[in-house]
Design an enzyme around this catalytic site. Structure first.
Site, PDB file in Angstrom:
ATOM      1  N   GLY A  42      33.923  -6.057  -9.026  1.00  0.00           N
ATOM      2  CA  GLY A  42      33.889  -5.297  -7.787  1.00  0.00           C
ATOM      3  C   GLY A  42      34.823  -5.913  -6.764  1.00  0.00           C
ATOM      4  N   GLU A  43      35.052  -5.229  -5.680  1.00  0.00           N
ATOM      5  CA  GLU A  43      36.016  -5.714  -4.693  1.00  0.00           C
ATOM      6  C   GLU A  43      35.580  -7.032  -4.051  1.00  0.00           C
ATOM      7  OE1 GLU A  43      38.979  -4.378  -4.453  1.00  0.00           O
ATOM      8  OE2 GLU A  43      38.323  -2.932  -5.958  1.00  0.00           O
ATOM      9  N   THR A  44      34.301  -7.155  -3.724  1.00  0.00           N
ATOM     10  CA  THR A  44      33.827  -8.419  -3.147  1.00  0.00           C
ATOM     11  C   THR A  44      33.830  -9.515  -4.199  1.00  0.00           C
ATOM     12  OG1 THR A  44      32.384  -7.110  -1.701  1.00  0.00           O
ATOM     13  CG2 THR A  44      32.049  -9.493  -1.725  1.00  0.00           C
ATOM     14  N   GLY A 103      26.151  -4.384  -8.575  1.00  0.00           N
ATOM     15  CA  GLY A 103      25.717  -3.225  -7.816  1.00  0.00           C
ATOM     16  C   GLY A 103      26.448  -1.967  -8.226  1.00  0.00           C
ATOM     17  N   TYR A 143      17.895   3.242  -1.869  1.00  0.00           N
ATOM     18  CA  TYR A 143      18.884   2.168  -1.814  1.00  0.00           C
ATOM     19  C   TYR A 143      18.346   0.984  -1.008  1.00  0.00           C
ATOM     20  CZ  TYR A 143      23.383  -0.197  -1.183  1.00  0.00           C
ATOM     21  OH  TYR A 143      24.388  -1.126  -1.181  1.00  0.00           O
ATOM     22  N   LYS A 177      17.113  -2.774  -2.552  1.00  0.00           N
ATOM     23  CA  LYS A 177      17.736  -4.011  -2.084  1.00  0.00           C
ATOM     24  C   LYS A 177      16.695  -4.961  -1.494  1.00  0.00           C
ATOM     25  CE  LYS A 177      22.083  -3.039  -2.993  1.00  0.00           C
ATOM     26  NZ  LYS A 177      22.866  -3.803  -3.971  1.00  0.00           N
TER      27      LYS A 177
END
Length: 236
Positions: free
Chosen positions: A27-29, A92, A142, A146
């Site tokens: 993922g980007e993070t 995620g 969502y 979390k």
């Protein structure tokens, strides 16, 4: 909070020769976190654990170890998590992409499964990428999921548990999401003028995670990082 010299903390931390694993590195993070790990060189060993290997062309990634696992049979891969000091979980998906059941499987079952194996394997500091608005009592799937994950991992009683609730994640995402793109365009002036109001660049999240990883243990075993905390720990 008193001014912290994170550069000094990182240098002191290197001498501990700690290892780290990353789950959710595509993922980007996750990409930003791996890049920060490489550039900072604070961990003596980095292990990427996931469903596929990544072929890195740049030589700077040559020493990264990779373990391929099946998250649906994660209990069979306990050895992949053994003996690693710190764990970073950034797994995620979205309900729109995976459906309600698929979202819960990834964001709850997979994440909790990773945390359990990390705990059993001796991980002392677990880092969780959560989300702004996480609330186990929420009616929203969502936010509720979390929040449930945060609570369940806290109950595992890691020596240290740090979880991060960033705002809108700012990045140059390769996978186009039209709605997300429009939101970023419309909110760009706000994020520029008020950087801690509603967003965090993925690079800031990565820096905050690494700086927290290098920080000395305090009396607080559990530490929540909100938008402002992430901004501050990213050395702004």
């Amino acid at each position: 909070m008193a001014q912290v010299n994170f550069a000094d903390l990182r240098e002191e931390f290197k001498a501990k020769n700690q290892s780290a694993f990353v789950v959710g590195y595509t993922g980007e993070t996750g990409k930003a976190l791996v890049e920060e790990m490489i550039s900072s060189n604070v961990f003596s060993k980095i292990v990427l654990i996931g469903r596929r290997k990544v072929e890195y062309e740049d030589v700077k990634y040559k020493d990264i170890a990779q373990e391929v696992i099946d998250f649906d049979k994660i209990e069979d891969y306990a050895d992949s998590f053994k003996g690693i000091d710190q764990g970073f979980c950034l797994l995620g998906t979205t309900r729109g992409k995976a459906g309600a059941d698929g979202f819960y499987k990834v964001d709850h079952d997979y994440v909790v499964g990773v945390a359990k194996l990390a705990k059993e394997g001796g991980c002392s500091h677990f880092h969780l990428m959560s989300s702004m608005g996480a609330n186990k009592s929420s009616a929203n799937l969502y936010a509720k999921t979390k929040g449930q994950v945060e609570a369940e991992i806290e109950e595992m009683n890691f020596d240290r548990f740090s979880y991060y609730r960033p705002g809108l994640l700012l990045c140059n995402r390769q996978e186009s999401r039209r709605g997300e793109y429009l939101i970023k365009v419309l909110t760009k002036p706000i994020t520029f003028l008020f950087p801690t109001l509603m967003s965090n660049p993925v690079e800031d999240v990565a820096k905050a995670m690494i700086n927290q990883a290098c920080s000395a243990k305090t009396d607080n075993k559990v530490k929540l990082f909100n938008i402002k905390d992430i901004y501050r720990f990213a050395e702004h």
